[in-house]
Design a protein around this motif. Structure first.
Motif, PDB file in Angstrom:
ATOM      1  N   LYS A 398       3.312   5.513   0.659  1.00 29.57           N
ATOM      2  CA  LYS A 398       3.195   4.244   0.091  1.00 29.57           C
ATOM      3  C   LYS A 398       1.677   4.429  -0.954  1.00 29.57           C
ATOM      4  O   LYS A 398       1.437   3.729  -1.910  1.00 29.57           O
ATOM      5  CB  LYS A 398       3.147   2.888   0.851  1.00 29.57           C
ATOM      6  CG  LYS A 398       4.140   2.755   1.568  1.00 29.57           C
ATOM      7  CD  LYS A 398       4.140   1.478   2.137  1.00 29.57           C
ATOM      8  CE  LYS A 398       5.521   0.870   3.019  1.00 29.57           C
ATOM      9  NZ  LYS A 398       6.092   1.936   3.817  1.00 29.57           N
ATOM     10  N   ARG A 399       1.047   5.314  -0.362  1.00 28.08           N
ATOM     11  CA  ARG A 399      -0.176   5.585  -1.070  1.00 28.08           C
ATOM     12  C   ARG A 399      -0.196   6.867  -2.254  1.00 28.08           C
ATOM     13  O   ARG A 399      -0.928   6.865  -3.085  1.00 28.08           O
ATOM     14  CB  ARG A 399      -1.635   5.646   0.029  1.00 28.08           C
ATOM     15  CG  ARG A 399      -2.704   6.196  -0.992  1.00 28.08           C
ATOM     16  CD  ARG A 399      -3.783   6.024   0.078  1.00 28.08           C
ATOM     17  NE  ARG A 399      -4.264   4.591   0.442  1.00 28.08           N
ATOM     18  CZ  ARG A 399      -5.147   4.267   1.237  1.00 28.08           C
ATOM     19  NH1 ARG A 399      -6.129   4.915   1.616  1.00 28.08           N
ATOM     20  NH2 ARG A 399      -5.567   2.959   1.599  1.00 28.08           N
ATOM     21  N   GLU A 479      -2.008   0.040   3.109  1.00 25.42           N
ATOM     22  CA  GLU A 479      -1.276  -0.181   1.908  1.00 25.42           C
ATOM     23  C   GLU A 479      -0.227  -1.369   2.280  1.00 25.42           C
ATOM     24  O   GLU A 479       0.136  -2.137   1.400  1.00 25.42           O
ATOM     25  CB  GLU A 479      -0.334   0.799   1.699  1.00 25.42           C
ATOM     26  CG  GLU A 479      -1.162   2.139   1.038  1.00 25.42           C
ATOM     27  CD  GLU A 479      -1.819   1.595  -0.112  1.00 25.42           C
ATOM     28  OE1 GLU A 479      -1.151   0.991  -1.172  1.00 25.42           O
ATOM     29  OE2 GLU A 479      -2.968   2.177  -0.523  1.00 25.42           O
TER      30      GLU A 479
END
Length: 602
Positions: A398-399, A479
């Protein structure tokens, strides 16, 4: 084209409408619709009118079922158990598949046919997900099993003295409880496929004979098909480019630890925090040259193995294991060299010396210390196939998007007057220029997952490179906006040179992404301090977090750190929870069963 059965059920007009609705829909949507319509049917209650009956077909209806239980640390046992299930179902058998931790042990008294696929960790330990199952079978609570027929497939690594030990223990114990072997136990080494597939084929054949399905009239209405095989995996890896190869440890550090960032490109390869990345390495050119020179063989000699003909140099570079000593290789080398010293190691009384040799020697050391007249053909046949190495993924997708990050400790040391390197770590550390590409695949780890309830607190214990998955955990929690607190325990030798990801942790503390960090640097003072000591020092708070529902994770060394941490947790439960030792151990077992105490140790 609409089938006659659908037309008979719905009528021509509605069946034509249905055909227009579903035309072009992907299989995932069709699967979802099948469940949706089944739910509507349940809400509307029982059928009031009988529809025209479909034409019956003949189908095998088994009298009983086959139960498959697997225990795994790296997912190999799970993969084989799932393959066994699919093969058995394709033969018309009814199959139940359980992870060992999910199996209701009291049901074992009802089983008639049981297959166990289980790995052995380190020097004779069960996988974490199998401890409760193994303990139950070995306890006085285990029932007599005279009605049971069984077989065991063990996975292990012959470079450990207690090779496939857990499979052997369970095989013996089931027989002691009165069960009958339907098929002899099979033991698989790191290159498990040849032995495993033979056992699977025999197991399915024996199960088919044993269950003896009757022929009966039944209606076949398949609502779901087996999911497609993943596009990428161990045998179909992705070629990834190394974007960053950065040393994390500073000057004067005893270890070379690298932060490596790989691009997965447009492969579509996906992972979750807790997963590992499998890396297919190549052996170092210097090591291959040493083998060829020492054995006085021609690297261009063509050698055939498993129906493949390759030059010896290519076998040694890309296909075979050149560092880790296996017992079969040692047995063959002892015979060729005529060394009585090596032969004594292989005797029962030489077990301890054998264990020490495996920890301290690489294959090249055996060749140097106890010369033997190996030919190119014999060498290729005796060496194990090169296996991929697994590294905990140190990033949240997600990052970082289409990247995957690793934290790699490079094995590079001098022993017996010569340089020794680790196969995969050295391979990764030396990728430069046009060589900055490696073959990788994702190894899912369903037993090392963040809590589904993001409001739960998380305690992470990861000394050294064991911190890697917790970098991913903290990124993921940030996140996704998780409300729970994050507490990290990290340890290494020196603060100044070996505080891995120091600036990232400091930044995470400032942002509130990390709420607490406890550090242990063992060599910065006379008295050595390790993470287990920090656990005890913070025992009151740690116990309160766990009693409040926190999840606890341990990653890293399985031989010393993980047992020491476990012992510290028992001490904390007795000191701050007022529990007896037996009750403390039961408490930890409960946390493990609830998946609130998870370990990824190696």
């Amino acid at each position: 084209m609409v089938s006659p059965y659908v037309s008979a059920m719905l009528g021509e007009e509605r069946s034509a409408l249905l055909q227009r609705v579903v035309e072009g829909l992907p299989s995932e949507t069709l699967h979802w619709l099948s469940g949706y319509f089944a739910g509507l049917a349940t809400q509307r209650g029982p059928v009031q009118e009988q529809a025209p009956a479909p034409t019956p077909v003949v189908q095998a209806v088994p009298e009983a079922w086959l139960t498959i239980i697997y225990g795994t640390q790296t997912n190999n046992s799970r993969m084989l158990a799932e393959r066994l299930k699919h093969q058995a179902e394709a033969s018309g058998l009814s199959v139940r598949l359980y992870r060992a931790s999910d199996y209701p042990v009291r049901e074992i008294a009802k089983e008639r046919l049981l297959y166990i696929v289980i790995s052995t960790q380190g020097d004779g330990d069960p996988p974490d997900d199998s401890r409760g199952f193994v303990e139950f079978l070995l306890s006085k609570k285990a029932p007599k099993l005279e009605q049971l027929r069984f077989s065991v497939l063990g996975l292990g690594d012959s470079s450990y003295p207690k090779y496939c030990e857990i499979g052997k223990i369970l095989d013996t114990r089931l027989a002691q409880l009165g069960a009958t072997r339907l098929l002899n136990r099979a033991d698989c080494d790191v290159d498990f496929e040849p032995v495993a597939q033979g056992w699977l084929d025999q197991a399915v054949g024996k199960a088919t004979e044993e269950l003896a399905p009757k022929t009966a009239t039944a209606v076949v209405t398949p609502l779901r098909t087996a999911p497609p095989a993943p596009k990428h995996g161990k045998e179909a890896p992705v070629t990834a480019e190394i974007l960053v190869n950065q040393r994390l440890t500073g000057r004067g550090a005893n270890k070379d630890v690298r932060h490596i960032e790989l691009s997965l490109g447009d492969s579509g390869l996906a992972y979750e925090p807790g997963d590992s990345l499998g890396v297919w390495p190549r052996n170092a050119p210097e090591l291959v040259a040493d083998f060829v020179s020492l054995l006085k063989v021609n690297g261009e000699t063509e050698v055939t193995r498993d129906g493949r003909a390759l030059p010896l140099q290519q076998w040694l570079t890309e296909e075979l294991e050149l560092t880790k000593v296996s017992k079969p290789f040692l047995e063959r080398h002892a015979a060729l060299s005529g060394s009585t010293d090596l032969q004594r190691l292989l005797a029962p009384e030489g077990a301890e010396a054998f264990r020490a040799l495996l920890k301290t020697h690489q294959i090249i050391d055996l060749l140097r210390l106890w010369p033997a007249p190996w030919t190119a053909e014999e060498l290729v046949r005796a060496l194990r196939k090169l296996a991929p190495r697994s590294y905990s993924i140190a990033s949240s997708q997600k990052r970082v998007g289409t990247e995957a990050h690793l934290t790699v400790a490079v094995v590079d040391y001098v022993a017996f007057g010569a340089r020794h390197t680790g196969t995969a770590s050295y391979f990764l550390a030396t990728r430069t220029g046009d060589e900055e590409r490696v073959r990788v695949f994702v190894e899912p780890n369903d037993r090392f997952r963040l809590p589904r309830d993001s409001a739960r607190d998380v305690i992470m214990i990861g000394p050294g490179t064991g911190v890697a998955p917790f970098r991913a955990f903290v990124q993921e929690r940030a996140e996704t906006g998780a409300k729970g607190r994050n507490w990290l325990f990290f340890g290494e030798q020196h603060f100044r040179s070996q505080f891995l990801y120091q600036t990232e942790w400091q930044e995470a503390l400032k942002k509130g992404e990390l709420h607490r960090i406890s550090l242990a640097f063992s060599r910065d003072q006379v008295e050595k301090i390790y993470v287990q000591q920090r656990l005890r020092e913070a025992g009151k708070d740690l116990y309160a977090w766990l009693e409040g529902g926190a999840h606890l994770y341990v990653c890293g060394d399985a031989q010393r750190m993980a047992p020491d941490v476990h012992e510290a947790l028992i001490d904390i439960a007795t000191t701050h929870g007022g529990r007896s030792r037996e009750d403390a151990e039961s408490w930890l077992s409960t946390l493990r069963d609830e998946q609130r105490y998870q370990r990824d140790v190696y």
